[in-house]
Design a protein around this motif. Structure first.
Motif, PDB file in Angstrom:
ATOM      1  N   GLU A  40       0.363  20.264  -6.483  1.00  9.19           N
ATOM      2  CA  GLU A  40       1.293  19.943  -5.405  1.00  9.19           C
ATOM      3  C   GLU A  40       0.991  18.647  -4.669  1.00  9.19           C
ATOM      4  OE1 GLU A  40       4.099  21.600  -4.942  1.00  9.19           O
ATOM      5  OE2 GLU A  40       3.517  22.901  -6.613  1.00  9.19           O
ATOM      6  N   ASN A  69       6.612  20.609  -5.352  1.00  8.33           N
ATOM      7  CA  ASN A  69       6.749  19.388  -6.148  1.00  8.33           C
ATOM      8  C   ASN A  69       7.962  19.438  -7.069  1.00  8.33           C
ATOM      9  OD1 ASN A  69       6.136  16.870  -7.179  1.00  8.33           O
ATOM     10  ND2 ASN A  69       4.665  17.644  -8.663  1.00  8.33           N
ATOM     11  N   THR A  70       8.124  20.533  -7.819  1.00  6.13           N
ATOM     12  CA  THR A  70       9.230  20.604  -8.778  1.00  6.13           C
ATOM     13  C   THR A  70      10.081  21.861  -8.628  1.00  6.13           C
ATOM     14  OG1 THR A  70       7.804  21.635 -10.444  1.00  6.13           O
ATOM     15  CG2 THR A  70       7.961  19.222 -10.480  1.00  6.13           C
ATOM     16  N   GLY A  98       9.515  17.404  -3.998  1.00  2.00           N
ATOM     17  CA  GLY A  98       9.023  16.126  -4.496  1.00  2.00           C
ATOM     18  C   GLY A  98       9.951  15.516  -5.526  1.00  2.00           C
ATOM     19  N   GLY A 128       3.448  15.710  -5.195  1.00  2.00           N
ATOM     20  CA  GLY A 128       4.718  15.816  -4.485  1.00  2.00           C
ATOM     21  C   GLY A 128       4.594  15.405  -3.037  1.00  2.00           C
ATOM     22  N   TYR A 130       8.015  19.904   3.376  1.00  5.21           N
ATOM     23  CA  TYR A 130       7.725  19.883   1.939  1.00  5.21           C
ATOM     24  C   TYR A 130       8.133  21.213   1.338  1.00  5.21           C
ATOM     25  CZ  TYR A 130       5.010  19.366  -2.398  1.00  5.21           C
ATOM     26  OH  TYR A 130       4.617  19.275  -3.710  1.00  5.21           O
TER      27      TYR A 130
END
Length: 497
Positions: free
Chosen positions: A121, A93-94, A65, A124, A90
């Motif tokens: 999450e 997120n980080t 993300g 993201g 995917y």
């Protein structure tokens, strides 16, 4: 004359063998597109996507993300457009910002862990959808930050497949189902990377690929997994190791750029990669596939079929020796599948006095916690039918409402583990089918659950990712992993069309 006939027969046999199609070998090529620190990794991702597009190969780019947001902030619509010609997955997120997924889930229960993963999450996933215009087709954890609570949350977010490489769960280095989702992970001997080191890397990569193809063909076909990180082409040390090693969590203003590879090395790595892809393309028995294509090739055909009364009885008989997964021709059943089928069949008998003509299994997650007998409790030898029948109805209501198996099954003041309940249920179905009578007492059987042997033991080695704090391990995560082994089964490859 006899010699001539024998020669003709041998010729026919040889011709028939030659006419048999080669066992298919599918190759999935995926890229963890994660480095949001080094801008040059943006161009590396774009160039890889463009190479594949030019060669007519579709890869799967699993995007972090924060990486998607960095591309947007840097105005790299060209990179986004190049990646969109391939499948988008995917990759958290980080990624490596602290706390990572396994760290923040290390003490979590089942339901609260699912909720926490989704809370952290979901942003993201939404940014991937907004920036790339698609819902990610698959997910894979950053590093070794794996946890079973991700599976229900991913399903809720519309993500249908787990694509990565880790040692936590797996079956025979091939795709499998776990958590209700196709998994291509713990492929080990069938992960065939060409290293990006120049020299003999290309020749060695070709040799490893050829050996893997021959090995899989001897088994009737299968899948090879190949993964890279676009940043590998341009750096000498991973971006996250430079900044987040062993639990470090510096503010954004203090992030450091990783050291760069010499331009000549980068160019050689791109050239070797292109030749490696061309080599794979040229192999008649190999075919590149994306995550979405794998989901079709390994479709869970058990989920789409109904089970007759005769098949239900056969399934009940199979529970005697152990409770694990079962291969049944073109489909496979997990322990949770067996639990759903047999309990629904018995619930039908309780309601109508006869077993249903067909039962369609619901997809169930495993128990939320480990079983323990109540203080002073023992497993009873038998149970009165009315109390057992009431429990069957209760379990059916519970599983339909929650989508999960119970952690314990109460029959009056007696309590059974899921495996003992399933074994007892199977025995009751067998008895009723054989005698055509409802028993007055149901004999309690001991169930032996064995699918958890495919789950790794908790150890610091399992959690050895350089981003984790020194000595990190997560026994509670692996306890949940063993409970979710009720959902584990091999993915059966469909016939080549």
């Amino acid at each position: 004359m006899r010699t001539t006939i024998l020669f003709l027969l041998l010729s026919l046999l040889w011709t028939g063998a030659q006419a048999q199609p080669a066992a298919p070998v599918y190759v999935t090529l995926w890229f963890d597109t994660e480095d949001y620190v080094l801008p040059q990794s943006d161009d590396a991702a774009k160039r890889l996507a463009e190479i594949l597009t030019r060669l007519g190969v579709r890869g799967t780019f699993k995007v972090v993300g924060e990486k998607a947001r960095a591309l947007e902030t840097r105005g790299r619509r060209d990179v986004i457009a190049a990646l969109r010609k391939h499948e988008i997955g995917y990759h958290s997120n980080t990624h490596s910002m602290q706390p990572t997924i396994a760290v923040y889930l290390q003490h979590a229960g089942w339901a609260d862990g699912v909720a926490e993963f989704q809370r952290r999450e979901q942003p993201g996933v939404r940014d991937i959808e907004r920036i790339f215009g698609v819902t990610p087709i698959c997910y894979g954890q950053p590093g070794a930050a794996w946890a079973p609570q991700t599976y229900p949350a991913l399903t809720r977010m519309g993500i249908g497949m787990y694509l990565d490489e880790s040692d936590h769960v797996g079956i025979e280095d091939q795709p499998f189902y776990y958590g209700g989702m196709l998994n291509v992970t713990r492929m080990r001997s069938n992960v065939v990377r060409m290293e990006l080191k120049g020299g003999e890397s290309l020749a060695e990569g070709k040799a490893r690929f050829t050996a893997a193809v021959r090995r899989l063909q001897s088994r009737g076909g299968g899948t090879i997994s190949i993964y890279y990180h676009p940043c590998e082409w341009v750096h000498t040390e991973f971006w996250d190791g430079v900044n987040f090693r062993r639990g470090a969590n510096p503010p954004r203003s203090e992030w450091k750029l990783p050291p760069m590879r010499p331009a000549a090395e980068t160019e050689k790595a791109f050239a070797d990669f292109e030749q490696y892809v061309k080599f794979i393309q040229a192999q008649p028995e190999a075919r590149f596939v994306t995550a979405a294509e794998l989901m079709k090739l390994y479709e869970d055909r058990a989920a789409a079929r109904s089970f007759s009364a005769a098949e239900t009885r056969q399934l009940a008989e199979s529970i005697h020796s152990e409770i694990g997964f079962q291969r049944r021709g073109e489909y496979a059943l997990s322990g949770a599948d067996a639990f759903a089928i047999l309990n629904e069949a018995m619930a039908g008998y309780v309601e109508r006095g006869s077993f249903p003509e067909a039962v369609k299994p619901a997809r169930l997650f495993g128990p939320a916690r480990s079983f323990a007998l109540p203080a002073g409790g023992t497993r009873p030898a038998s149970l009165p039918w009315p109390a057992f029948a009431a429990s069957v109805r209760e379990v059916a209501t519970m599983t339909r409402a929650t989508g999960g198996m119970p952690s314990e099954i109460w029959i009056g003041v007696d309590c059974l583990s899921p495996q003992d309940y399933l074994a007892t249920l199977a025995g009751a179905i067998e008895e009723i089918a054989a005698t055509k009578k409802t028993p007055t007492q149901v004999a309690v059987r001991e169930g032996r659950f064995t699918a958890d042997r495919f789950v790794a033991e908790d150890s610091t080695k399992l959690w050895g990712w350089v981003i984790f704090p020194e000595g990190f391990h997560a026994p509670k995560i692996m306890e949940h992993a063993r409970l979710q082994a009720w959902t584990l089964k091999p993915a059966i490859l469909s016939k080549l069309k």
